[in-house]
Design a protein around this motif. Structure first.
Motif, PDB file in Angstrom:
ATOM      1  N   ARG A 195      -3.498   1.330 -12.498  1.00  0.00           N
ATOM      2  CA  ARG A 195      -2.899   1.513 -11.179  1.00  0.00           C
ATOM      3  C   ARG A 195      -1.892   2.659 -11.205  1.00  0.00           C
ATOM      4  N   SER A 196      -1.601   3.177 -10.015  1.00  0.00           N
ATOM      5  CA  SER A 196      -0.600   4.233  -9.879  1.00  0.00           C
ATOM      6  C   SER A 196       0.800   3.628 -10.007  1.00  0.00           C
ATOM      7  N   PRO A 197       1.800   4.433 -10.387  1.00  0.00           N
ATOM      8  CA  PRO A 197       3.173   3.914 -10.496  1.00  0.00           C
ATOM      9  C   PRO A 197       3.683   3.461  -9.124  1.00  0.00           C
ATOM     10  N   PHE A 198       4.557   2.481  -9.141  1.00  0.00           N
ATOM     11  CA  PHE A 198       5.146   2.017  -7.897  1.00  0.00           C
ATOM     12  C   PHE A 198       6.192   3.015  -7.399  1.00  0.00           C
ATOM     13  N   TYR A 199       6.514   2.893  -6.123  1.00  0.00           N
ATOM     14  CA  TYR A 199       7.514   3.761  -5.511  1.00  0.00           C
ATOM     15  C   TYR A 199       8.880   3.424  -6.098  1.00  0.00           C
ATOM     16  N   GLU A 200       9.528   4.400  -6.670  1.00  0.00           N
ATOM     17  CA  GLU A 200      10.798   4.172  -7.344  1.00  0.00           C
ATOM     18  C   GLU A 200      12.006   4.560  -6.497  1.00  0.00           C
ATOM     19  N   GLY A 201      11.766   5.245  -5.387  1.00  0.00           N
ATOM     20  CA  GLY A 201      12.876   5.725  -4.570  1.00  0.00           C
ATOM     21  C   GLY A 201      13.421   4.649  -3.659  1.00  0.00           C
ATOM     22  N   LYS A 202      14.318   5.061  -2.791  1.00  0.00           N
ATOM     23  CA  LYS A 202      14.883   4.159  -1.792  1.00  0.00           C
ATOM     24  C   LYS A 202      15.168   4.945  -0.521  1.00  0.00           C
ATOM     25  N   THR A 203      15.297   4.229   0.565  1.00  0.00           N
ATOM     26  CA  THR A 203      15.594   4.888   1.835  1.00  0.00           C
ATOM     27  C   THR A 203      16.928   5.610   1.735  1.00  0.00           C
ATOM     28  N   ALA A 234       0.818  -1.207   0.000  1.00  0.00           N
ATOM     29  CA  ALA A 234       0.000   0.000   0.000  1.00  0.00           C
ATOM     30  C   ALA A 234       0.854   1.259   0.000  1.00  0.00           C
ATOM     31  N   ALA A 235       2.082   1.163   0.552  1.00  0.00           N
ATOM     32  CA  ALA A 235       2.983   2.319   0.582  1.00  0.00           C
ATOM     33  C   ALA A 235       3.684   2.545  -0.749  1.00  0.00           C
ATOM     34  N   GLY A 236       3.478   1.641  -1.713  1.00  0.00           N
ATOM     35  CA  GLY A 236       3.994   1.880  -3.054  1.00  0.00           C
ATOM     36  C   GLY A 236       4.996   0.875  -3.565  1.00  0.00           C
ATOM     37  N   TYR A 237       5.387  -0.099  -2.746  1.00  0.00           N
ATOM     38  CA  TYR A 237       6.341  -1.100  -3.222  1.00  0.00           C
ATOM     39  C   TYR A 237       5.638  -2.123  -4.110  1.00  0.00           C
ATOM     40  N   SER A 238       6.348  -2.602  -5.119  1.00  0.00           N
ATOM     41  CA  SER A 238       5.808  -3.661  -5.970  1.00  0.00           C
ATOM     42  C   SER A 238       6.108  -5.018  -5.343  1.00  0.00           C
ATOM     43  N   GLY A 239       5.458  -6.053  -5.864  1.00  0.00           N
ATOM     44  CA  GLY A 239       5.723  -7.395  -5.377  1.00  0.00           C
ATOM     45  C   GLY A 239       7.174  -7.790  -5.598  1.00  0.00           C
ATOM     46  N   LYS A 240       7.732  -7.389  -6.735  1.00  0.00           N
ATOM     47  CA  LYS A 240       9.125  -7.703  -7.035  1.00  0.00           C
ATOM     48  C   LYS A 240      10.067  -6.999  -6.064  1.00  0.00           C
ATOM     49  N   GLN A 241       9.766  -5.735  -5.734  1.00  0.00           N
ATOM     50  CA  GLN A 241      10.582  -5.008  -4.760  1.00  0.00           C
ATOM     51  C   GLN A 241      10.511  -5.674  -3.381  1.00  0.00           C
ATOM     52  N   LEU A 242       9.318  -6.108  -3.009  1.00  0.00           N
ATOM     53  CA  LEU A 242       9.160  -6.764  -1.712  1.00  0.00           C
ATOM     54  C   LEU A 242       9.953  -8.066  -1.658  1.00  0.00           C
ATOM     55  N   ASP A 243      10.000  -8.779  -2.762  1.00  0.00           N
ATOM     56  CA  ASP A 243      10.800 -10.000  -2.835  1.00  0.00           C
ATOM     57  C   ASP A 243      12.263  -9.680  -2.538  1.00  0.00           C
ATOM     58  N   SER A 244      12.787  -8.635  -3.149  1.00  0.00           N
ATOM     59  CA  SER A 244      14.186  -8.244  -2.934  1.00  0.00           C
ATOM     60  C   SER A 244      14.421  -7.800  -1.491  1.00  0.00           C
ATOM     61  N   ILE A 245      13.470  -7.045  -0.939  1.00  0.00           N
ATOM     62  CA  ILE A 245      13.606  -6.551   0.436  1.00  0.00           C
ATOM     63  C   ILE A 245      13.689  -7.703   1.421  1.00  0.00           C
ATOM     64  N   PHE A 246      12.794  -8.664   1.283  1.00  0.00           N
ATOM     65  CA  PHE A 246      12.749  -9.759   2.248  1.00  0.00           C
ATOM     66  C   PHE A 246      13.902 -10.748   2.068  1.00  0.00           C
ATOM     67  N   GLN A 247      14.531 -10.744   0.898  1.00  0.00           N
ATOM     68  CA  GLN A 247      15.714 -11.590   0.704  1.00  0.00           C
ATOM     69  C   GLN A 247      16.872 -11.106   1.563  1.00  0.00           C
ATOM     70  N   ASP A 248      16.909  -9.796   1.831  1.00  0.00           N
ATOM     71  CA  ASP A 248      18.041  -9.199   2.545  1.00  0.00           C
ATOM     72  C   ASP A 248      17.845  -9.132   4.053  1.00  0.00           C
ATOM     73  N   ILE A 249      16.711  -9.587   4.560  1.00  0.00           N
ATOM     74  CA  ILE A 249      16.425  -9.463   5.988  1.00  0.00           C
ATOM     75  C   ILE A 249      16.965 -10.668   6.748  1.00  0.00           C
ATOM     76  N   ASN A 250      17.650 -10.391   7.843  1.00  0.00           N
ATOM     77  CA  ASN A 250      18.092 -11.456   8.753  1.00  0.00           C
ATOM     78  C   ASN A 250      16.980 -11.672   9.775  1.00  0.00           C
ATOM     79  N   PHE A 251      16.155 -12.669   9.550  1.00  0.00           N
ATOM     80  CA  PHE A 251      14.989 -12.883  10.400  1.00  0.00           C
ATOM     81  C   PHE A 251      15.365 -13.339  11.808  1.00  0.00           C
ATOM     82  N   ASP A 252      16.532 -13.961  11.961  1.00  0.00           N
ATOM     83  CA  ASP A 252      16.972 -14.336  13.307  1.00  0.00           C
ATOM     84  C   ASP A 252      17.146 -13.099  14.174  1.00  0.00           C
ATOM     85  N   ASP A 253      17.751 -12.053  13.595  1.00  0.00           N
ATOM     86  CA  ASP A 253      17.937 -10.811  14.341  1.00  0.00           C
ATOM     87  C   ASP A 253      16.608 -10.134  14.626  1.00  0.00           C
TER      88      ASP A 253
END
Length: 749
Positions: A318-326, A75-94
């Protein structure tokens, strides 16, 4: 007949009109509902990737727990593909354990983590168990960072896609819809699974996981005016007894009793119902995230026909996905806090390591939030970074809300075994805010083969000069080489090679300490030491039962400089370490009648480097010398064995038994190669080399290019446990042609 015919005709038109409205709606509003399910909720990402590939416009998103996390980011603008990349980089143990990096902790908090196996709040003589495994601070930090670009939005209806999530009021059991406020905090509340995460306080409501009351909020989504509902259900059936091996799994099972029946009704209300295959996974199967996401894609593609028909009816795209980054760096202009009573704003900003109106890396900002939580003076720290209205260059104002802990008394426990101190049980009593807001009183009582204690009272002023007093008592018995205490002539008369020696050490100190950031401390103080060394193996005379080598009181001024950026104390893979001590012995009761003022200087320096994800090395150099020691040999450097937390000038050395090599000076180097064969399982190969002799550093005839006189090697296996390291080391020295085994269980204390 006319009335009947008219009624039939009316019903025909009503039905025809209704069908037309439901089946032929132009540009229908599409709602997406995502259920909770822990790691199984990663399947939602697979669904979103397919939805995006088809170009379907989602008009409203609703979710619970993991469905809320993924749904909010979409809902904040990330695409499914972006979310895939984000969750690949998360250390879930931490994330799940709320692991705070060692560098974010003060030296005091590091000692807590590296000394005690269990820490329990203690109030009014009642031991209290923690409310959850994690405070959820790392989860909140991550979500806050990912939603920074929409941090100025308080009404979730105004997100790129309108959104709401469900939580549960733990006090009355009612479902709560969250559609306004701090987005990261709302998502955290929706996913606050009981026993895993602490409840979240929002507007005087104490909230936990929404899956307890409403794990699939389809009815609430329909009330938003949606014409078509796409639903993804990642709940599965009841687990068998073999899978119910932890408290969270049992709680999840109990919750499933209700939600499974609930879904029988709600699934029929869903226009396009997607049910990924998640039977082989549980709610913490994050390590299998790739397969879970793939299964979400597979299940969604089975609905391609219905989804394609839906997208064909949509006219507005649909509206364009969020293209920026933190951003890599941020500037915080103003800071506002709520909830501070015991602690000042300046103390809090200092722990956050914030300097307003100056750019800082986002990593450093997150390190500051961890540093604040690591003090254990606050249960939670919730914040929001809002773009500054007066700063056109992208600065933020920080709005923070803190919950000061009411836990000031603790019982702590540890368990240990090694070859020197033998078995030991540690019980600690800690009291914070005894006399002042920032003071700490700590008392260790150690029971076992050798009774010990350690007391400290400390007033923590952070980066200003802090003050404290302490007292410590140590004792141990060990069979050692008689040559340490006797001359060759005395050895010939005694007729022994080894003697049993008992060491007792009572040390009292007053000190002042200052700290720079978290890694560097300087300590200055005065120390009184009552030191006694005796043996009953060799009797000095018929009038005594033991021979005393020393039984003196010593007074010294001391200083300590310590820098420690190791990422792990016991198994470092990166960072730098330095620890330097200087003692000037000014007075002695002089049991042996040979005291003169002398000093001791010693230092350790280490470096750790990771070659590969599982292979790292650390190098440690150690040196020490006594100045003007003459006949004062009680504080000689004595090498041998394997241990930590040695008293005085005792040092480890592989290949030799404890307390085997004695001199007034030494120089030592150690190399450790650490291969983590499995997670928390280490194979460690070590080599150490040393030169040990009196006045080593002032001997002009010493050959510094010669091979070291003492060498030793070790091969060990170490396992990380909640009690501390469990270690077994085989050591060997080519000079002695002997081997020694050393075993250790638990944290050193």
């Amino acid at each position: 007949m006319k009335r009947s015919a008219a009624l039939i005709l009316l019903l025909f038109f009503v039905n025809a009109f209704g069908y037309s409205q439901e089946g032929d709606i132009k540009d229908p509003k599409v709602g997406l509902v995502l259920s909770g399910g822990g790691a199984k909720g990663l399947a939602h990402i697979g669904t979103l990737k397919v939805i995006d590939s088809l170009g379907i416009r989602i008009d409203h998103v609703a979710g619970t727990s993991m469905g809320a996390i993924i749904g909010s980011l979409y809902a904040a603008g990330y695409s499914g593909k972006q979310l895939d990349s984000i969750f690949q980089d998360i250390n879930f143990d931490d994330i799940l354990s709320d692991n705070i990096p060692r560098g974010s902790k003060t030296f005091y908090e590091r000692e807590n983590d590296e000394k005690y196996a269990a820490i329990l709040p203690f109030d009014r003589f009642i031991v209290k168990l923690p409310s959850a495994i994690s405070s959820g601070q790392n989860t909140f930090n991550l979500l806050s960072k990912l939603t920074l670009h929409v941090s100025d939005i308080n009404d979730f209806e105004k997100l790129p896609i309108p959104f709401f999530c469900m939580a549960t009021n733990i006090e009355n059991g009612q479902a709560v819809m969250l559609d306004k406020g701090n987005l990261a905090q709302a998502i955290k509340a929706s996913g606050a699974f009981p026993s895993l995460y602490q409840p979240v306080l929002i507007e005087d409501q104490l909230l936990i996981d929404g899956g307890v009351t409403n794990n699939y909020p389809i009815d609430e989504l329909k009330e938003k005016g949606m014409d078509v509902i796409i639903g993804v259900d990642v709940q599965d059936g009841l687990s068998n007894r073999m899978d119910l091996s932890s408290a969270p799994q049992i709680l999840f099972q109990i919750n499933n009793f209700r939600t499974i029946d609930d879904m029988k009704i709600k699934s029929k209300k869903t226009d396009i119902y997607i049910k990924p295959d998640i039977e082989d996974f549980n709610f913490i199967s994050f390590s299998q995230g790739n397969q879970i996401i793939k299964n979400g894609e597979i299940a969604t593609k089975l609905k391609l026909k219905e989804l394609q028909q839906l997208v064909n009816k949509q006219t507005k795209k649909r509206s364009p996905f969020y293209e920026g980054k933190t951003p890599d760096s941020i500037q915080i202009n103003q800071v506002y806090f709520k909830g501070l009573n015991k602690y000042t704003k300046s103390y809090t900003i200092g722990k956050l390591k914030l300097e307003t109106k100056e750019k800082t890396s986002y990593h450093r900002f997150l390190s500051g939030t961890n540093n604040l939580i690591a003090t254990n003076n606050f249960d939670t720290f919730t914040y929001k970074l809002v773009p500054s209205s007066e700063d056109k260059e992208g600065g933020y104002d920080l709005y923070g809300e803190l919950k000061e802990t009411n836990k000031t008394t603790f019982l702590k426990f540890g368990l240990h075994y090694d070859g020197l101190y033998k078995s030991a049980l540690l019980a600690n009593f800690t009291k914070k805010q005894l006399l002042f807001k920032s003071d700490v009183l700590s008392l260790d009582l150690i029971f076992g083969d050798n009774t010990r204690y350690n007391f400290e009272y400390y007033i923590d002023k952070g980066y200003y000069w802090s003050f404290g007093v302490g007292s410590r008592y140590n004792e141990f018995n060990k069979s050692v080489a008689a040559s340490i205490f006797f001359t060759p002539q005395e050895l010939a008369l005694a007729g022994v090679n080894k003697i049993d020696v008992k060491y007792t050490d009572l040390t009292n100190k007053i000190f002042a300490r200052t700290q720079y950031k978290n890694d560097l401390t300087l300590t200055l103080g005065l120390e009184h030491k009552r030191y006694k060394v005796k043996t009953e193996t060799v009797i000095a005379s018929s009038d005594t039962r033991a021979t005393l080598f020393d039984n003196s009181d010593y007074v010294s001024a001391y200083g300590n400089l310590q820098f420690d950026s190791f990422d792990d104390k016991h198994f470092p893979s990166e960072g730098f370490y330095f620890n330097g001590d200087f003692n000037l012995y000014l007075y002695s009761s002089d049991f042996n009648g040979n005291f003169s003022e002398f000093s001791a200087l010693k230092a350790d320096i280490g470096y750790a480097y990771r070659f590969k994800p599982k292979l790292s090395a650390n190098i440690l150099g150690e040196a020490g010398t006594l100045f003007n020691a003459k006949d004062n040999r009680s504080f000689d450097f004595v090498l041998g064995g394997y241990a930590n937390n040695f008293i005085n000038n005792f040092k480890s050395f592989y290949g030799y038994d404890y307390l085997s090599i004695d001199s007034t000076s030494f120089l030592k180097a150690t190399l450790n190669l650490d291969y983590e064969i499995f997670k928390k399982n280490h194979i460690i190969l070590s080599a150490n080399f040393a030169n040990v002799q009196d006045d080593l550093f002032t001997d002009v005839d010493f050959d510094w290019l010669a091979f070291p006189a003492y060498t030793g090697y070790a091969l060990g296996y170490s396992l990380e446990t909640f009690l501390g390291p469990v270690e077994a080391k085989y050591t060997w020295s080519p000079e002695l042609r002997e081997n020694y085994w050393f075993f250790n269980l638990g944290f050193w204390f």
